[in-house]
Design a protein around this motif. Structure first.
Motif, short mmCIF file in Angstrom:
data_model
loop_
_atom_site.label_atom_id
_atom_site.label_comp_id
_atom_site.label_asym_id
_atom_site.label_seq_id
_atom_site.Cartn_x
_atom_site.Cartn_y
_atom_site.Cartn_z
N GLN A 85 -8.43 -5.08 1.14
CA GLN A 85 -7.71 -3.90 0.80
C GLN A 85 -7.39 -3.06 2.04
OE1 GLN A 85 -10.85 -2.35 -1.55
NE2 GLN A 85 -10.11 -3.32 -3.57
N ARG B 209 -4.11 -4.35 3.45
CA ARG B 209 -2.83 -4.02 2.60
C ARG B 209 -2.49 -2.60 2.48
NH1 ARG B 209 0.07 -6.70 -1.55
NH2 ARG B 209 1.09 -5.37 -2.80
N SER B 210 -3.65 -1.75 2.65
CA SER B 210 -3.54 -0.51 2.04
C SER B 210 -3.62 0.65 3.12
CB SER B 210 -4.49 -0.32 0.74
OG SER B 210 -4.02 -0.92 0.00
N GLU C 149 -1.21 3.34 3.44
CA GLU C 149 -0.97 4.38 2.19
C GLU C 149 -1.34 5.75 2.71
OE1 GLU C 149 0.63 3.31 -0.40
OE2 GLU C 149 -0.02 1.23 -0.60
N ASP D 114 2.40 0.09 -1.48
CA ASP D 114 2.56 0.52 -2.95
C ASP D 114 2.65 1.65 -3.39
OD1 ASP D 114 1.94 -2.49 -3.40
OD2 ASP D 114 -0.04 -2.02 -2.83
N LEU E 197 0.51 4.23 -3.11
CA LEU E 197 -0.80 4.69 -3.94
C LEU E 197 -0.89 6.32 -3.73
CD1 LEU E 197 -3.12 1.80 -3.64
CD2 LEU E 197 -1.68 2.30 -5.47
N ILE F 83 -6.05 4.86 -3.54
CA ILE F 83 -5.93 4.23 -2.44
C ILE F 83 -7.53 3.82 -2.23
CG2 ILE F 83 -5.57 4.03 0.09
CD1 ILE F 83 -3.86 6.77 -0.45
N ALA G 15 -9.65 1.65 3.08
CA ALA G 15 -8.36 1.76 3.64
C ALA G 15 -8.22 3.30 4.05
CB ALA G 15 -7.25 1.61 2.68
#
Length: 421
Positions: free
Chosen positions: A390, A393-394, A397, A406, A408, A413, A417
């Motif tokens: 996570q 990927r995030s 954010e 994404d 978010l 979120i 992250a």
């Protein structure tokens, strides 16, 4: 009313512990039941209660309340079982007693009163499972000490770390209202002057005394504090005695039973196994983290990133995580994600990654894709948790939803992250 597993209590804590258990139940019943109730000791572990009224459900609720307030003889076992009947004034007492006794026996049948060895085995299995669920060695030790205080009728528990010719209390626990032992935590003592601790270290076996002040090698500071009984069991690591578990009573004597010594030794063995497993896992984690940090440094070089960026952001994220109260496992996952956060830049062409000027909209789309590509690459690395993935990927954010990939918003979120970002 019939006390559950009194024989096991006597076996574990001695008859003085069994007597204390009977008294504790009697006092609890007196506190909970109506003032007009008559409470009688009927036999070794049985009571008879006479109380006005015919509301069995209300009486059962009072008895359940008493049971909840009492510590059971072992984990997940209530202190007592009760059977009841209404005694009408014009009928014989013996009839009501027989009906109540039948009710009691039916309820006892539902509660399988196994032999002490069976209960002990169940308890140790549960204890092992509890240890397996804990990751931090300090949490393991504290849980073991509190569990022992719950099983035995002792006042103080301590974990003594042995370092060469010295020893010190690294962890302590106590029953409510009992002072902590002195010297306090991390105060070093010469091992030769620690009495039973030194004996357990030298002999590699459990050392104990029901009458602690009478032994020749008792510690004067412990005698001054009122210690009357004590038991010490060594804990080994890689074949060497590196610590000891200590239980003590203050201002009262406690019978040290063979069953008690056996459970102490089994606890030490379980603790040794759990700590050794954590040590091995820690070494593997250190090796893995070194590889991840190296990969992060390689990515820094390719991206012309400031030297030390990966280590710096991982350290800062971990510090913030500690301030927010994350546990050891969560911090480890956060640190892994920090090391690998830019893994996806391996998939970004050099002409975009190293472009000195502003990126075109198409180039910016490719650059943004590094978080998804990094997440895809990281899923192929065995052992990485969902929380670590996570972060990868995030971590771009934004709280207002303006981030990527994404979009978010807020607490959608993942927490790790957010911390890293």
């Amino acid at each position: 009313i019939d006390l559950n597993l009194l024989k096991s209590v006597n076996t574990l804590r001695g008859h003085s512990g069994g007597d204390a258990y009977i008294r504790a139940v009697a006092h609890a019943l007196r506190e909970t039941l109506p003032a007009e109730a008559l409470i009688c000791r009927w036999g070794g572990d049985e009571f008879v209660v006479l109380t006005p009224g015919q509301d069995r459900e209300a009486l059962q609720n009072l008895l359940d309340e008493t049971n909840r307030a009492l510590p059971g003889p072992v984990s997940d076992v209530e202190a007592f079982t009760a059977g009841m009947a209404v005694w009408e004034a014009e009928t014989a007492y013996e009839r009501a007693f027989a009906i109540a006794d039948e009710h009691l026996q039916l309820r006892k049948e539902q509660f399988r009163e196994g032999a002490p060895g069976e209960r002990e085995a169940d308890s140790l299995v549960t204890f092992s499972q509890e240890l397996e669920a804990l990751r931090d060695p300090g949490d393991l030790i504290r849980h073991a000490l509190n569990r022992l205080l719950g099983v035995f009728d002792f006042d103080q528990a301590a974990y003594v770390t042995i370092d060469g010719n010295e020893a010190f209390f690294s962890h302590q626990a106590r029953r409510e209202g009992v002072p902590l032992a002195q010297p306090g935590l991390n105060v070093r003592m010469a091992l030769a002057g620690t009495g039973l601790i030194d004996t357990a270290h030298r002999t590699r076996t459990t050392a104990w005394s029901t009458d602690y002040p009478s032994i020749s090698d008792s510690m004067p500071v412990m005698v001054e504090q009122g210690v009357k009984s004590a038991i010490v069991t060594p804990v080994l690591s890689q074949g060497q005695v590196t610590a000891a578990i200590v239980l003590r009573t203050v201002n009262r004597w406690q019978t040290i039973t063979p069953q008690m010594r056996k459970i102490m030794e089994l606890t030490a063995l379980r603790l040794e196994h759990a700590l050794e497993l954590r040590r091995a896992v820690g070494e593997v984690r250190s090796t893995l983290e070194a590889g991840m940090l190296t990969l992060g440094i390689v990515l820094e070089a390719r991206d012309f990133e400031t030297s030390g960026h990966t280590h710096r952001v991982a350290t800062m994220a971990e510090q913030l995580g500690e301030d927010l109260g994350l546990n050891t496992t969560d911090l480890y996952q956060l640190r892994q994600g920090a090391y690998l956060h830019d893994l996806g830049k391996l998939c970004v062409p050099d002409e975009i990654l190293r472009k000195p000027g502003r990126l075109t909209p198409q180039e910016w789309t490719v650059m943004q894709s590094h978080v998804v590509k990094g997440h895809e690459l990281a899923t192929r690395i065995a052992g990485l948790s969902a929380e670590t993935l996570q972060v990868i990927r995030s971590h771009h954010e934004r709280w207002d939803g303006g981030g990527y990939p994404d979009g978010l918003v807020g607490t959608d979120i993942p927490l790790n992250a957010r911390i890293f970002a």
